[in-house]
Write an enzyme that holds these catalytic residues in place. Structure first.
Site, PDB file in Angstrom:
ATOM      1  N   THR A 216       5.877  58.520  33.625  1.00  0.00           N
ATOM      2  CA  THR A 216       4.501  58.010  33.681  1.00  0.00           C
ATOM      3  C   THR A 216       3.761  58.434  34.947  1.00  0.00           C
ATOM      4  OG1 THR A 216       5.419  55.937  34.548  1.00  0.00           O
ATOM      5  CG2 THR A 216       4.925  56.038  32.193  1.00  0.00           C
ATOM      6  N   GLU A 434      12.281  61.230   0.385  1.00  0.00           N
ATOM      7  CA  GLU A 434      11.085  61.260   1.224  1.00  0.00           C
ATOM      8  C   GLU A 434       9.832  60.866   0.438  1.00  0.00           C
ATOM      9  OE1 GLU A 434      11.423  61.347   4.260  1.00  0.00           O
ATOM     10  OE2 GLU A 434      13.489  62.023   4.312  1.00  0.00           O
TER      11      GLU A 434
END
Length: 644
Positions: A216, A434
């Site tokens: 970060t 899927e």
């Protein structure tokens, strides 16, 4: 000196002695070899003298040797040699007579002094060479890490020091964390103009702790502070304080702060402070004594009897829960700044910073990329653009296009694309699996809409995946409703439900293993942490019971065995309820599923709009479109490990 270096020294000295000995020995050896070629016996030499056949004689008394030439011997031929006895008075008398009677020349050669000088010089050269070799090896041993020359430097601080910090990073290079930059701007102002605060009685924090997930920008912020302030800058990692010798870490802390006081005002940056600042006296059998001594010294230096005016300590960690409480109290680390994952605006600013030195096509929208990547850290966004640039160079394109951005996002989040599967039963199983996920994403009311579905395999065993467009506000805020959680569990079970409905229970595969683990965790959290079950609004389990230094070895049971049975029952009810919904929707839309599978097998990838358009032809249920369809782009992914 260690045993290993001593053995190596002896070996090299013995080799050198042999070489020098052989180089100094050839004088006498050559003399002996040459004397064997033209040598006569002592008796023959005497007979030649008595017969008057000898023209000249040279006596080498030190070597016990005589060289003579006969009268009939050519001048260019070498003289004959004879070995003499130690005492030979008859030879001396015979030579005196021969020299007067036969006109024989007799000369005595003194060579003893020259050989002594040569021997002395040779010995001195050998000793000098051995001394040089010994000094070179001793210097190498002394300079080695941990060698004798480094013993007195163990307690010295290993911090990198810059009198005028030229980090090349300023606040202009840090984006996406504006709140943290604003708080740290006060530190820079104090270092440049401390009278602004001291004139009204304000005291600048002695320590600033940067807390946040990896990537970060905590270390980048520290570099920016040093670059903005332009003051002496010390940087060191927490692990560099700790050594195998007890007391070394504390000595390095003292040395670090002593140097900092000499250069005040200054900055001291300690990266990964959790390596030395863990809780004391915790864990099995107590803590690490060396680490605790180092931490105690750090606590004393930061806020002891002697103040450290002008020294600001900045530390970074991604594990604040393991730090000692005494380290976090006011007076040491007065201010704790959370450097969290960036929001949409932050991600856009980070992308703009990292896009400065990259060639990007005009049609690429950084705003669209920022919307696609909630939950990405600054390091991940930088890696995303770098991967896109690598793909662009590999494909020999002049600039980064949307195709490279799409592939880079999939590569970073899911994995590298592998060779597509051939037509086989495995490919059909993956396609139905899927499509089962994708259909539920499209039909469920509270689910996030579909972005794309593909059966192109990825590295790591991923046979295919269905990708959603997660709501950015929900991801950033972390506020998930009960209806969304139930729909998410139903979507996770969609692959297994499709396998059962299409192929039957006997043909079920292990491809849904990762889905089932996610379902179990999510359903249990709904019951034990979120209070979303018939057990009531109770938090029956808490986080933070990991086994590590500073936590309990065995987590404490927070409910009875009877409650545990009820928890298991509630978890099963939630899972089975969602599973039945998934099977019902797949059963009712079997025709649509078959058409979608045929299209998926043909194209291998179907985007969300095309998928929804085809579903609308075979259902009366409302199909969920993205509410932000004008700027809709994928912001997360789902992956399923398909293994045959």
């Amino acid at each position: 000196m260690s045993m290993k270096y001593a053995q190596r020294l002896c070996q090299r000295l013995s080799q050198l002695a042999l070489v020098v000995g052989f180089s100094l020995a050839p004088t006498n050896i050559g003399l002996a070899q040459s004397s064997n070629n033209n040598t006569v016996s002592y008796t023959q030499f005497l007979n030649a003298l008595k017969a008057g056949e000898v023209r000249s004689v040279e006596l080498y008394q030190e070597q016990g040797l005589a060289k003579f030439r006969r009268k009939n011997q050519p001048e260019q031929s070498p003289p004959q040699e004879v070995r003499l006895f130690d005492r030979n008075p008859e030879l001396v008398e015979l030579l005196r007579q021969v020299s007067s009677r036969y006109d024989t020349t007799v000369r005595v050669v003194a060579s003893g002094n020259e050989s002594a000088v040569v021997g002395l010089v040779s010995n001195l050269m050998l000793g000098f060479l051995l001394l040089i070799v010994f000094l070179m090896i001793l210097q190498r041993v002394s300079n080695a890490p941990g060698g004798p020359g480094q013993i007195l430097n163990f307690g010295k601080s290993r911090a990198r020091f810059q009198m005028e910090a030229q980090t090349g990073v300023t606040f202009g290079d840090v984006a996406g964390i504006e709140e943290a930059k604003e708080e740290l701007q006060e530190v820079v102002t104090f270092l440049k103009n401390s009278e602004k605060f001291t004139s009204i009685g304000a005291r600048i924090p002695k320590g600033v702790l940067l807390i946040g997930p990896p990537g970060t920008g905590k270390t980048l912020l520290a570099k920016a502070i040093a670059g903005e302030a332009g003051v002496p800058f010390f940087s060191i990692s927490g692990s560099e304080f700790v050594e195998m010798f007890v007391g070394v870490g504390a000595s390095r802390v003292r040395d670090l702060f002593r140097k900092a006081k000499e250069n005040a005002p200054c900055l001291v940056f300690i990266d990964e402070i959790d390596a030395v600042g863990r809780q004391r006296g915790a864990g099995i059998g107590g803590g690490n004594d060396e680490r605790e001594q180092t931490l105690n010294q750090l606590l004393t230096e930061m806020d002891g009897f002697e103040g450290n005016t002008g020294i600001i300590v900045i530390a970074a960690t991604n594990r604040p829960d393991v730090l000692d409480a005494a380290l976090l109290r006011p007076g040491r680390f007065d201010r704790q700044i959370t450097v969290d994952l960036p929001s949409y605006k932050g991600r856009l600013q980070i992308l703009q910073v990292h896009a400065r030195n990259k060639k990007i096509a005009p049609e690429v929208s950084l705003e669209a990329i920022a919307r696609r990547t909630p939950g990405f850290s600054g390091a991940e966004l930088a890696n995303l653009l770098n991967e896109a640039a690598i793909l662009t160079a590999r494909r020999r394109k002049p600039a980064i296009t949307n195709a490279e951005i799409d592939d880079a996002i999939d590569r970073v989040t899911i994995g590298m694309t592998l060779t597509p599967l051939l037509d086989s039963k495995k490919k059909w199983l993956i396609a139905y699996h899927e499509v089962g996920h994708a259909l539920l994403m499209t039909l469920l009311k509270h689910a996030d809409p579909l972005n794309k579905v593909t059966i192109i395999p990825r590295s790591g065993g991923v046979g295919g995946f269905a990708q959603q467009i997660f709501d950015e506000e929900r991801v950033d805020s972390g506020l998930y409703t009960r209806a969304w959680l139930l729909d998410e569990i139903t979507i996770l079970l969609g692959g297994r439900a499709a396998e059962v409905e299409i192929f039957g229970d006997a043909e079920v595969t292990v491809g849904a293993s990762s889905d089932l683990r996610a379902v179990a965790n999510l359903a249990r959290e709904m019951v034990t942490r979120y209070g979303m079950s018939d057990l009531g609004h109770l938090a029956l389990e808490t986080t933070g019971n990991e086994v590590f230094l500073g936590r309990d070895l065995m987590p404490r049971a927070e409910y009875s065995e009877a409650v545990a049975v009820q928890i298991d029952h509630q978890v099963r009810e939630i899972v089975m309820h969602c599973y039945e919904i998934a099977r019902k929707l797949i059963r009712e839309h079997r025709v649509a599923i078959d058409k979608l599978v045929e299209l998926l097998l043909e194209k291998e990838t179907i985007d969300g709009d095309e998928f929804r358009a085809l579903v609308r032809q075979y259902t009366t249920l409302p199909v969920k479109d993205p509410p932000w369809k004008a700027t809709a782009t994928p912001v997360s992914f789902r992956q399923d490990a398909e293994r045959s």
